[in-house]
Design a protein around this motif. Structure first.
Motif, PDB file in Angstrom:
ATOM      1  N   GLU A 112       0.831  -1.194   0.000  1.00 19.98           N
ATOM      2  CA  GLU A 112       0.000   0.000   0.000  1.00 19.98           C
ATOM      3  C   GLU A 112       0.868   1.247   0.000  1.00 19.98           C
ATOM      4  OE1 GLU A 112      -3.672   0.570   2.133  1.00 19.98           O
ATOM      5  OE2 GLU A 112      -3.534  -1.474   2.884  1.00 19.98           O
ATOM      6  N   VAL A 113       0.304   2.320  -0.520  1.00 19.33           N
ATOM      7  CA  VAL A 113       0.998   3.599  -0.569  1.00 19.33           C
ATOM      8  C   VAL A 113       0.105   4.661   0.041  1.00 19.33           C
ATOM      9  CG1 VAL A 113       2.279   2.972  -2.653  1.00 19.33           C
ATOM     10  CG2 VAL A 113       0.068   4.125  -2.863  1.00 19.33           C
ATOM     11  N   ARG A 114       0.710   5.767   0.404  1.00 19.55           N
ATOM     12  CA  ARG A 114      -0.093   6.903   0.833  1.00 19.55           C
ATOM     13  C   ARG A 114      -0.927   7.369  -0.347  1.00 19.55           C
ATOM     14  NH1 ARG A 114       3.636  10.928   4.582  1.00 19.55           N
ATOM     15  NH2 ARG A 114       3.925   9.487   6.331  1.00 19.55           N
ATOM     16  N   LEU A 115      -2.200   7.502  -0.106  1.00 20.33           N
ATOM     17  CA  LEU A 115      -3.099   7.906  -1.181  1.00 20.33           C
ATOM     18  C   LEU A 115      -2.717   9.295  -1.671  1.00 20.33           C
ATOM     19  CD1 LEU A 115      -5.683   6.904  -2.667  1.00 20.33           C
ATOM     20  CD2 LEU A 115      -6.967   8.331  -1.090  1.00 20.33           C
ATOM     21  N   ARG A 116      -2.511   9.428  -2.974  1.00 22.79           N
ATOM     22  CA  ARG A 116      -2.178  10.720  -3.552  1.00 22.79           C
ATOM     23  C   ARG A 116      -2.769  10.801  -4.945  1.00 22.79           C
ATOM     24  NH1 ARG A 116       2.293  10.464  -7.088  1.00 22.79           N
ATOM     25  NH2 ARG A 116       3.259   8.386  -7.166  1.00 22.79           N
ATOM     26  N   TRP A 117      -2.894  12.023  -5.430  1.00 26.04           N
ATOM     27  CA  TRP A 117      -3.400  12.195  -6.775  1.00 26.04           C
ATOM     28  C   TRP A 117      -2.570  13.220  -7.498  1.00 26.04           C
ATOM     29  CZ3 TRP A 117      -4.786  17.081  -8.093  1.00 26.04           C
ATOM     30  CH2 TRP A 117      -5.195  17.955  -7.068  1.00 26.04           C
ATOM     31  N   GLU A 118      -2.627  13.157  -8.836  1.00 23.01           N
ATOM     32  CA  GLU A 118      -1.963  14.155  -9.654  1.00 23.01           C
ATOM     33  C   GLU A 118      -2.769  14.403 -10.915  1.00 23.01           C
ATOM     34  OE1 GLU A 118       1.817  12.292 -10.271  1.00 23.01           O
ATOM     35  OE2 GLU A 118       1.245  11.508 -12.252  1.00 23.01           O
ATOM     36  N   LYS A 119      -2.555  15.569 -11.487  1.00 28.07           N
ATOM     37  CA  LYS A 119      -3.293  15.924 -12.688  1.00 28.07           C
ATOM     38  C   LYS A 119      -2.856  15.065 -13.872  1.00 28.07           C
ATOM     39  CE  LYS A 119      -4.420  20.721 -11.575  1.00 28.07           C
ATOM     40  NZ  LYS A 119      -4.295  22.141 -12.011  1.00 28.07           N
ATOM     41  N   ALA A 120      -3.817  14.830 -14.770  1.00 28.62           N
ATOM     42  CA  ALA A 120      -3.541  14.067 -15.986  1.00 28.62           C
ATOM     43  C   ALA A 120      -4.076  14.844 -17.185  1.00 28.62           C
ATOM     44  CB  ALA A 120      -4.188  12.693 -15.904  1.00 28.62           C
ATOM     45  N   GLU A 121      -3.741  14.385 -18.367  1.00 33.23           N
ATOM     46  CA  GLU A 121      -4.223  15.012 -19.588  1.00 33.23           C
ATOM     47  C   GLU A 121      -5.449  14.260 -20.111  1.00 33.23           C
ATOM     48  OE1 GLU A 121      -3.085  17.817 -20.931  1.00 33.23           O
ATOM     49  OE2 GLU A 121      -1.685  17.942 -19.220  1.00 33.23           O
ATOM     50  N   PRO A 122      -6.347  14.952 -20.793  1.00 33.23           N
ATOM     51  CA  PRO A 122      -7.497  14.274 -21.403  1.00 33.23           C
ATOM     52  C   PRO A 122      -7.034  13.195 -22.388  1.00 33.23           C
ATOM     53  CG  PRO A 122      -7.796  16.653 -21.444  1.00 33.23           C
ATOM     54  CD  PRO A 122      -6.382  16.413 -21.013  1.00 33.23           C
ATOM     55  N   VAL A 123      -7.786  12.122 -22.464  1.00 29.48           N
ATOM     56  CA  VAL A 123      -7.459  11.025 -23.386  1.00 29.48           C
ATOM     57  C   VAL A 123      -8.108  11.331 -24.731  1.00 29.48           C
ATOM     58  CG1 VAL A 123      -7.689   8.569 -23.840  1.00 29.48           C
ATOM     59  CG2 VAL A 123      -7.296   9.378 -21.503  1.00 29.48           C
ATOM     60  N   LEU A 124      -7.291  11.502 -25.753  1.00 29.78           N
ATOM     61  CA  LEU A 124      -7.802  11.870 -27.070  1.00 29.78           C
ATOM     62  C   LEU A 124      -8.210  10.650 -27.890  1.00 29.78           C
ATOM     63  CD1 LEU A 124      -5.256  14.692 -27.987  1.00 29.78           C
ATOM     64  CD2 LEU A 124      -7.490  14.887 -26.865  1.00 29.78           C
ATOM     65  N   LYS A 125      -7.526   9.517 -27.681  1.00 28.03           N
ATOM     66  CA  LYS A 125      -7.849   8.293 -28.409  1.00 28.03           C
ATOM     67  C   LYS A 125      -8.014   7.143 -27.415  1.00 28.03           C
ATOM     68  CE  LYS A 125      -5.453   9.570 -32.694  1.00 28.03           C
ATOM     69  NZ  LYS A 125      -4.405   9.166 -33.682  1.00 28.03           N
ATOM     70  N   PRO A 126      -9.202   7.012 -26.849  1.00 26.43           N
ATOM     71  CA  PRO A 126      -9.432   5.964 -25.847  1.00 26.43           C
ATOM     72  C   PRO A 126      -9.218   4.572 -26.429  1.00 26.43           C
ATOM     73  CG  PRO A 126     -11.230   7.555 -25.879  1.00 26.43           C
ATOM     74  CD  PRO A 126     -10.401   7.825 -27.085  1.00 26.43           C
ATOM     75  N   LEU A 127      -8.721   3.670 -25.594  1.00 25.80           N
ATOM     76  CA  LEU A 127      -8.497   2.293 -26.016  1.00 25.80           C
ATOM     77  C   LEU A 127      -9.699   1.432 -25.651  1.00 25.80           C
ATOM     78  CD1 LEU A 127      -6.732  -0.004 -27.086  1.00 25.80           C
ATOM     79  CD2 LEU A 127      -5.729  -0.210 -24.799  1.00 25.80           C
ATOM     80  N   TYR A 128     -10.319   0.865 -26.675  1.00 28.59           N
ATOM     81  CA  TYR A 128     -11.402  -0.098 -26.486  1.00 28.59           C
ATOM     82  C   TYR A 128     -10.864  -1.459 -26.897  1.00 28.59           C
ATOM     83  CZ  TYR A 128     -14.470   3.992 -26.281  1.00 28.59           C
ATOM     84  OH  TYR A 128     -15.068   5.190 -25.939  1.00 28.59           O
ATOM     85  N   GLN A 129     -10.966  -2.439 -26.010  1.00 30.34           N
ATOM     86  CA  GLN A 129     -10.428  -3.766 -26.305  1.00 30.34           C
ATOM     87  C   GLN A 129     -11.455  -4.599 -27.075  1.00 30.34           C
ATOM     88  OE1 GLN A 129      -7.951  -5.502 -22.993  1.00 30.34           O
ATOM     89  NE2 GLN A 129      -8.701  -3.705 -21.887  1.00 30.34           N
TER      90      GLN A 129
END
Length: 418
Positions: A87-104
């Motif tokens: 386990e890790v200390r819960l943390r968050w960070e900003k991300a970029e919008p996904v322009l080409k989502p992956l659909y399996q």
């Protein structure tokens, strides 16, 4: 003491109380009580409660084993912890919008009539009024410990606490697929959260990532990609959501479609901070399906792992004995201790709406007779009979429909918009 406060105290006992320390781009969370995860494999013991469903009918419902919801939830959390990386200390960070989502999927989907039908508020230029957040939430060590989030809400000058709903996608899709639902709920004043489940979306690297993870789980027994690992993420997500200044921690809902419906079911069972739930075409009786030879449709949806098990076990075909072995391996207790007859009543008295198709072969309605009866009894004994409802849409198979989307929407509004 309120039900919400009681749930927080329970969660603190089981997982450790957390408090956030905000920086400009990253949120670090410190545990009041540190937790040292046990990395030993979990092998569940056969108990009286495990055997109850095998011979139970509605007529002898009064003689069933009474399940202690808190004890069952505690045991489930032990199972979740048993295959965690550190386990890790819960943390968050900003991300970029996904322009080409992956659909399996061989043919990626482009439109969902059901999701587009979700009720929206009449807001001019709605898309311009939406606030979009793309985040990574870190729930444990390792590549799959990074949980991608897509959060939509209406822009506002003064931050106010609003209800929130978490949305889970179906097999092979991703959080971007959920955008029509996120936009609709955001327009009505919700903070709407889309999640990439384990081995999906940004957590996938190829068209076979999820399938490969299931096979690996059968081979190694070190992960639980079918339902349970994502439920761990949902618990950590609740840690994060309850600390946000724009979310009312007593009004957090959860819903999802198909695989996402199973995630919503078990997320609500595992964490009482999800105060209202509406799983769609996801709730089923895994043990009932094995005992009544109705497991084929569910197995077909993730067939690769069962074919691998068939080869490993030297069988000429997949049978119910093999099906039970696979469930026990990749999701311990799924077809026994934590199956719907026990985990669904354990959600009481929190509002729970189950939406299924009456002809759904993956979630056979006959397999929900006992869970429905036991849940109705649990909600009745808690004096909240109206908080439980099961809707089986006639003539519908394994399909989310506009009616289901509307019923779920109304369900959340009825409890969060009073």
């Amino acid at each position: 003491m309120s039900v919400y406060v009681q749930s927080l105290l329970l969660h603190a006992t089981l997982t450790g109380v957390i408090f956030p320390v905000m920086t400009k781009h990253v949120c670090h969370v410190s545990h009041v009580r540190p937790y040292s995860p046990k990395l030993t494999s979990y092998k569940y013991q056969t108990r009286t409660v495990t055997k109850a469903i095998e011979n139970c009918t509605v007529r002898n419902m009064e003689e069933r084993v009474i399940v202690d919801a808190e004890q069952l939830r505690s045991q489930f959390l032990q199972v979740l912890r048993s295959r965690r990386s550190a386990e890790v200390r819960l943390r968050w960070e900003k991300a970029e919008p996904v322009l080409k989502p992956l659909y399996q999927e061989a043919s990626p989907p482009t439109f969902s009539e059901a999701m587009e039908s979700c009720p929206k508020a009449d807001i001019e230029n709605l898309k311009d009024q939406l606030k979009e957040e793309n985040l990574y939430l870190f729930t444990e060590e390792g590549e799959q410990g990074r949980l991608p989030l897509l959060i939509l809400s209406i822009k506002e000058i003064n931050v106010q606490r609003r209800p929130a709903v978490v949305f889970l996608h179906s097999t092979h899709k991703c959080k971007e697929w959920l955008r029509p639902l996120l936009e609709a709920y955001a327009s009505r004043g919700y903070v709407a959260i889309g999640v990439d489940s384990r081995y999906h979306g940004e957590r996938a690297s190829s068209l076979t990532t999820y399938r490969d993870a299931l096979v690996s789980s059968w081979k190694k027994g070190d992960t639980m990609p079918f339902i349970f690992d994502t439920v761990w993420d949902l618990i950590k997500l609740a840690d994060y959501l309850t600390q946000r200044e724009d979310i009312d921690p007593a009004r957090i809902g959860i819903t999802g479609e198909s695989l996402g419906g199973m995630h919503a079911w078990f997320g609500a069972f595992a964490d009482p901070r999800y105060t209202v739930a509406a799983p769609i075409i996801g709730v089923q009786g895994f043990r009932w399906a094995i005992e009544n030879d109705k497991w084929q449709a569910r197995v077909e949806s993730v067939k690769a792992v069962f074919e691998e098990a068939r080869i490993d076990l030297g069988k000429s075909q997949i049978d119910k004995e093999l099906v039970e072995k696979v469930w026990n391996r990749i999701a311990p207790g799924l077809a026994s201790d934590f199956d719907s007859p026990y985990s669904i009543p354990a959600i009481a008295p929190r509002p729970l709406l189950i939406l299924n198709g009456a002809e759904d072969p993956r979630c056979p309605l006959d397999g929900l007779v006992i869970p429905k009866e036991w849940a109705s009894k649990a909600y009745g004994e808690a004096h909240h009979a109206d908080n439980f409802k099961l809707i089986a849409e006639p003539g519908i198979g394994h399909q989310m429909t506009p009616l289901m989307v509307k019923e779920a929407s109304d369900w959340f509004d009825s409890y969060f918009k009073k």
